[in-house]
Design a protein around this motif. Structure first.
Motif, PDB file in Angstrom:
ATOM      1  N   ALA A 181      14.057  19.352 -17.643  1.00  0.00           N
ATOM      2  CA  ALA A 181      15.084  19.395 -18.169  1.00  0.00           C
ATOM      3  C   ALA A 181      16.362  19.503 -17.116  1.00  0.00           C
ATOM      4  N   THR A 182      16.657  19.432 -16.103  1.00  0.00           N
ATOM      5  CA  THR A 182      18.082  19.258 -14.884  1.00  0.00           C
ATOM      6  C   THR A 182      17.380  18.239 -13.794  1.00  0.00           C
ATOM      7  N   THR A 183      16.387  17.857 -13.740  1.00  0.00           N
ATOM      8  CA  THR A 183      15.500  17.488 -12.603  1.00  0.00           C
ATOM      9  C   THR A 183      14.839  16.143 -13.379  1.00  0.00           C
ATOM     10  N   PHE A 184      14.661  14.829 -12.548  1.00  0.00           N
ATOM     11  CA  PHE A 184      14.215  14.097 -12.357  1.00  0.00           C
ATOM     12  C   PHE A 184      12.419  13.883 -11.132  1.00  0.00           C
ATOM     13  N   SER A 185      12.706  14.264 -10.202  1.00  0.00           N
ATOM     14  CA  SER A 185      12.318  13.944  -8.809  1.00  0.00           C
ATOM     15  C   SER A 185      11.803  12.531  -8.549  1.00  0.00           C
ATOM     16  N   PRO A 186      13.309  11.970  -8.421  1.00  0.00           N
ATOM     17  CA  PRO A 186      13.263  10.608  -8.607  1.00  0.00           C
ATOM     18  C   PRO A 186      12.127   9.948  -7.110  1.00  0.00           C
ATOM     19  N   ASP A 222       0.873  -1.014   0.040  1.00  0.00           N
ATOM     20  CA  ASP A 222      -0.313   0.391  -0.027  1.00  0.00           C
ATOM     21  C   ASP A 222       0.954   0.696  -0.010  1.00  0.00           C
ATOM     22  N   ALA A 223       2.502   0.907   0.235  1.00  0.00           N
ATOM     23  CA  ALA A 223       2.700   2.297   0.097  1.00  0.00           C
ATOM     24  C   ALA A 223       2.386   2.944  -1.186  1.00  0.00           C
ATOM     25  N   THR A 224       3.122   4.652  -1.566  1.00  0.00           N
ATOM     26  CA  THR A 224       3.021   5.060  -3.344  1.00  0.00           C
ATOM     27  C   THR A 224       4.070   4.696  -3.575  1.00  0.00           C
ATOM     28  N   VAL A 225       4.543   3.937  -4.957  1.00  0.00           N
ATOM     29  CA  VAL A 225       4.781   4.130  -5.732  1.00  0.00           C
ATOM     30  C   VAL A 225       6.327   5.283  -6.127  1.00  0.00           C
ATOM     31  N   THR A 226       7.337   6.012  -5.820  1.00  0.00           N
ATOM     32  CA  THR A 226       7.792   6.537  -6.624  1.00  0.00           C
ATOM     33  C   THR A 226       8.155   6.880  -8.439  1.00  0.00           C
ATOM     34  N   ARG A 227       8.667   8.130  -8.451  1.00  0.00           N
ATOM     35  CA  ARG A 227       8.928   7.749  -9.952  1.00  0.00           C
ATOM     36  C   ARG A 227      10.305   7.047 -10.190  1.00  0.00           C
ATOM     37  N   ALA A 228      11.332   7.054  -9.273  1.00  0.00           N
ATOM     38  CA  ALA A 228      13.071   6.256  -9.142  1.00  0.00           C
ATOM     39  C   ALA A 228      12.131   4.803  -9.353  1.00  0.00           C
ATOM     40  N   GLN A 229      11.278   4.428  -7.975  1.00  0.00           N
ATOM     41  CA  GLN A 229      10.633   2.598  -8.018  1.00  0.00           C
ATOM     42  C   GLN A 229      10.530   2.341  -9.082  1.00  0.00           C
ATOM     43  N   ASN A 230       9.392   3.023  -9.762  1.00  0.00           N
ATOM     44  CA  ASN A 230       8.660   3.075 -11.172  1.00  0.00           C
ATOM     45  C   ASN A 230       9.736   2.716 -11.946  1.00  0.00           C
TER      46      ASN A 230
END
Length: 330
Positions: free
Chosen positions: A306-311, A252-260
């Motif tokens: 352009a410079t961030t991924f927001s993991p 039930d934990a929210t998945v992050t952009r990095a995890q996905n």
């Protein structure tokens, strides 16, 4: 067909090669009795081209003909379409024709020919269904991928998915493939966050909902009657995730952009990349560094700027189906 007389033809497919040699004699049997015999000169290359099969003892010819070396042409089995070749073997320099026939509702996504070293053999497109290549001095493998045709002209049932949204085609594809439905009959909730359980279930369904090979469940927080049970076991078997600890998956934990993107990257067998990391918020020693670089190189995501991924940002439903769509169908 070769003629044995003015009006009589014998199909090559009914001939039988004996003594492991290219045939140079044909004996016509009627009711088990020899009625006619024909002798001829046939090279291994001619036998392969006419019969559509690899000639016995293909490196040489019989009957005094000049032989030439032929190399096997293998077609990898493909889903959602058929691939045929003009010959199952050919000598160096010969032109080979590939014909593709997608199933109804599908289209050719990618067609490749590789030699024994895995290097790509250049092809020429003759039409939408025919391609040719020149046979190298090596066996080759032909591989085709077919994808579902997404008809963007058909309206989606979701009031919260605009036709000009970047994720419109991805949502249509995911709905059509049965990867996910909406959050209601009329809403998709594109900006809602996804849980870890939902994310691996999307991946599992995209893979065809395969049954896990093992029924051993290491996670105390994943019950056998959960909708994501098989998806989690499959993901663990595939090395996509190892859980949040040795005994917990945190469904039930929210998945992050990095995890996905890491889940996707591991599903793709963690390929190496030459992509230069332009994201200042992705450290070189982060577990997701290779995954982010791969996703950017493959065009799966370009980051949040352009410079961030927001993991560490939550990964939304729209982003997840878009990542999958760009990886699998686009």
């Amino acid at each position: 067909l070769l003629t044995s007389g003015a009006d009589e033809y014998w199909p090559l497919t009914s001939w039988v090669a004996q003594d492991n040699k290219v045939p140079n004699k044909v004996v016509l049997l009627v009711d088990g009795k020899e009625t006619d015999t024909k002798e001829f000169t046939l090279t291994a290359e001619e036998w392969a081209a006419l019969s559509g099969t690899q000639a016995p003892n293909s490196g040489s010819s019989s009957g005094g003909g000049s032989g030439s070396t032929t190399y096997a042409i293998t077609v990898d089995s493909s889903k959602n379409g058929d691939v045929t070749i003009s010959s199952k073997s050919a000598s160096k320099g010969r032109t080979v024709t590939i014909t593709v026939k997608p199933d109804d509702g599908y289209e050719l996504d990618e067609l490749t020919v590789t030699d024994k070293n895995g290097d790509t053999v250049k092809m020429k497109k003759v039409s939408d269904t025919k391609y040719t290549f020149t046979m190298p001095a090596s066996k080759v493998t032909v591989e085709a991928d077919f994808v579902k045709v997404v008809d963007a002209s058909e309206d989606l049932p979701f009031a919260d998915v605009a036709e000009d949204a970047y994720y419109y085609d991805a949502v249509a594809w995911a709905l059509d493939e049965g990867i996910t439905g909406g959050t209601s009959a009329t809403t998709f909730s594109p900006n809602a966050s996804c849980t870890r359980a939902q994310t691996v279930t999307f991946l599992w369904r995209a893979a065809g909902s395969p049954a896990p090979k093992s029924s051993v469940n290491p996670f105390t927080d994943v019950s056998a009657d959960a909708y994501y049970y098989n998806a989690v076991l499959w993901a663990v078997e595939q090395g996509i995730t190892v859980g949040t600890s040795a005994t917990t998956f945190s469904p039930d934990a929210t998945v992050t952009r990095a995890q996905n993107v890491t889940f996707l990257w591991r599903w793709a067998k963690s390929p190496a990349t030459k992509q230069v990391n332009n994201f200042t918020d992705v450290a070189a020693d982060a577990y997701y560094y290779g995954a982010v670089a791969w996703a950017a190189e493959e065009g799966i995501t370009g980051g949040t700027s352009a410079t961030t991924f927001s993991p560490n940002a939550d990964c939304t439903r729209a982003q997840i189906v878009t990542f999958l769509y760009r990886y699998l169908a686009d």
